[in-house]
Design a protein around this motif. Structure first.
Motif, PDB file in Angstrom:
ATOM      1  N   LEU A   1       0.834  -1.206   0.000  1.00 45.88           N
ATOM      2  CA  LEU A   1       0.000   0.000   0.000  1.00 45.88           C
ATOM      3  C   LEU A   1       0.867   1.254   0.000  1.00 45.88           C
ATOM      4  O   LEU A   1       0.590   2.205  -0.725  1.00 45.88           O
ATOM      5  CB  LEU A   1      -0.936   0.002   1.203  1.00 45.88           C
ATOM      6  CG  LEU A   1      -1.890   1.172   1.313  1.00 45.88           C
ATOM      7  CD1 LEU A   1      -2.848   1.187   0.128  1.00 45.88           C
ATOM      8  CD2 LEU A   1      -2.646   1.118   2.607  1.00 45.88           C
ATOM      9  N   ALA A   2       1.941   1.255   0.789  1.00 43.56           N
ATOM     10  CA  ALA A   2       2.846   2.404   0.814  1.00 43.56           C
ATOM     11  C   ALA A   2       3.506   2.602  -0.551  1.00 43.56           C
ATOM     12  O   ALA A   2       3.626   3.734  -1.027  1.00 43.56           O
ATOM     13  CB  ALA A   2       3.910   2.203   1.889  1.00 43.56           C
ATOM     14  N   THR A   3       3.895   1.506  -1.188  1.00 41.19           N
ATOM     15  CA  THR A   3       4.483   1.594  -2.519  1.00 41.19           C
ATOM     16  C   THR A   3       3.485   2.158  -3.526  1.00 41.19           C
ATOM     17  O   THR A   3       3.838   3.008  -4.353  1.00 41.19           O
ATOM     18  CB  THR A   3       4.942   0.196  -2.984  1.00 41.19           C
ATOM     19  OG1 THR A   3       5.833  -0.342  -2.008  1.00 41.19           O
ATOM     20  CG2 THR A   3       5.608   0.253  -4.327  1.00 41.19           C
ATOM     21  N   LEU A   4       2.253   1.737  -3.440  1.00 37.92           N
ATOM     22  CA  LEU A   4       1.205   2.235  -4.325  1.00 37.92           C
ATOM     23  C   LEU A   4       0.968   3.727  -4.121  1.00 37.92           C
ATOM     24  O   LEU A   4       0.856   4.487  -5.085  1.00 37.92           O
ATOM     25  CB  LEU A   4      -0.079   1.455  -4.097  1.00 37.92           C
ATOM     26  CG  LEU A   4      -1.256   1.770  -4.979  1.00 37.92           C
ATOM     27  CD1 LEU A   4      -0.925   1.428  -6.422  1.00 37.92           C
ATOM     28  CD2 LEU A   4      -2.469   1.000  -4.521  1.00 37.92           C
ATOM     29  N   LEU A   5       0.924   4.162  -2.876  1.00 38.45           N
ATOM     30  CA  LEU A   5       0.714   5.578  -2.591  1.00 38.45           C
ATOM     31  C   LEU A   5       1.881   6.436  -3.095  1.00 38.45           C
ATOM     32  O   LEU A   5       1.665   7.522  -3.630  1.00 38.45           O
ATOM     33  CB  LEU A   5       0.505   5.794  -1.097  1.00 38.45           C
ATOM     34  CG  LEU A   5      -0.814   5.260  -0.548  1.00 38.45           C
ATOM     35  CD1 LEU A   5      -0.851   5.393   0.969  1.00 38.45           C
ATOM     36  CD2 LEU A   5      -1.991   5.962  -1.185  1.00 38.45           C
ATOM     37  N   VAL A   6       3.089   5.953  -2.934  1.00 34.80           N
ATOM     38  CA  VAL A   6       4.256   6.688  -3.434  1.00 34.80           C
ATOM     39  C   VAL A   6       4.203   6.776  -4.960  1.00 34.80           C
ATOM     40  O   VAL A   6       4.475   7.831  -5.537  1.00 34.80           O
ATOM     41  CB  VAL A   6       5.566   6.031  -2.960  1.00 34.80           C
ATOM     42  CG1 VAL A   6       6.761   6.587  -3.700  1.00 34.80           C
ATOM     43  CG2 VAL A   6       5.730   6.228  -1.468  1.00 34.80           C
ATOM     44  N   ALA A   7       3.831   5.687  -5.619  1.00 33.99           N
ATOM     45  CA  ALA A   7       3.743   5.696  -7.086  1.00 33.99           C
ATOM     46  C   ALA A   7       2.686   6.693  -7.555  1.00 33.99           C
ATOM     47  O   ALA A   7       2.900   7.421  -8.528  1.00 33.99           O
ATOM     48  CB  ALA A   7       3.429   4.300  -7.598  1.00 33.99           C
ATOM     49  N   ILE A   8       1.567   6.756  -6.868  1.00 32.43           N
ATOM     50  CA  ILE A   8       0.511   7.710  -7.235  1.00 32.43           C
ATOM     51  C   ILE A   8       1.001   9.141  -7.021  1.00 32.43           C
ATOM     52  O   ILE A   8       0.793  10.018  -7.872  1.00 32.43           O
ATOM     53  CB  ILE A   8      -0.765   7.444  -6.428  1.00 32.43           C
ATOM     54  CG1 ILE A   8      -1.391   6.130  -6.873  1.00 32.43           C
ATOM     55  CG2 ILE A   8      -1.766   8.585  -6.574  1.00 32.43           C
ATOM     56  CD1 ILE A   8      -2.520   5.653  -5.986  1.00 32.43           C
ATOM     57  N   TYR A   9       1.678   9.383  -5.915  1.00 24.96           N
ATOM     58  CA  TYR A   9       2.176  10.732  -5.618  1.00 24.96           C
ATOM     59  C   TYR A   9       3.206  11.185  -6.659  1.00 24.96           C
ATOM     60  O   TYR A   9       3.144  12.289  -7.158  1.00 24.96           O
ATOM     61  CB  TYR A   9       2.787  10.760  -4.222  1.00 24.96           C
ATOM     62  CG  TYR A   9       3.449  12.072  -3.890  1.00 24.96           C
ATOM     63  CD1 TYR A   9       2.687  13.200  -3.606  1.00 24.96           C
ATOM     64  CD2 TYR A   9       4.829  12.195  -3.895  1.00 24.96           C
ATOM     65  CE1 TYR A   9       3.287  14.410  -3.321  1.00 24.96           C
ATOM     66  CE2 TYR A   9       5.441  13.406  -3.618  1.00 24.96           C
ATOM     67  CZ  TYR A   9       4.659  14.512  -3.326  1.00 24.96           C
ATOM     68  OH  TYR A   9       5.271  15.699  -3.058  1.00 24.96           O
TER      69      TYR A   9
END
Length: 57
Positions: A43-51
């Motif tokens: 989830l943290a990786t996904l949020l960083v990718a979106i940001y």
């Protein structure tokens, strides 16, 4: 966020959810701490990718 990013996230969410459910069924000792850590990391990786994607669009 463009449509390809949303499509990629959508295509990755279904297999990820199926994989997590499969892992939970395979866990004989019902120790879900490893699964929780795995989910938080992804989830943290996904949020960083979106940001990052939103920052450079």
């Amino acid at each position: 966020m463009n449509s390809m990013s949303l499509l990629f996230i959508g295509l990755m969410l279904v297999p990820y959810t199926a994989f997590i459910v499969w892992l939970l069924k395979q866990d004989k000792r019902k120790n879900t701490m490893g699964i929780v850590v795995l989910m938080v990391a992804i989830l943290a990786t996904l949020l960083v990718a979106i940001y990052i994607d939103a920052k450079y669009m």
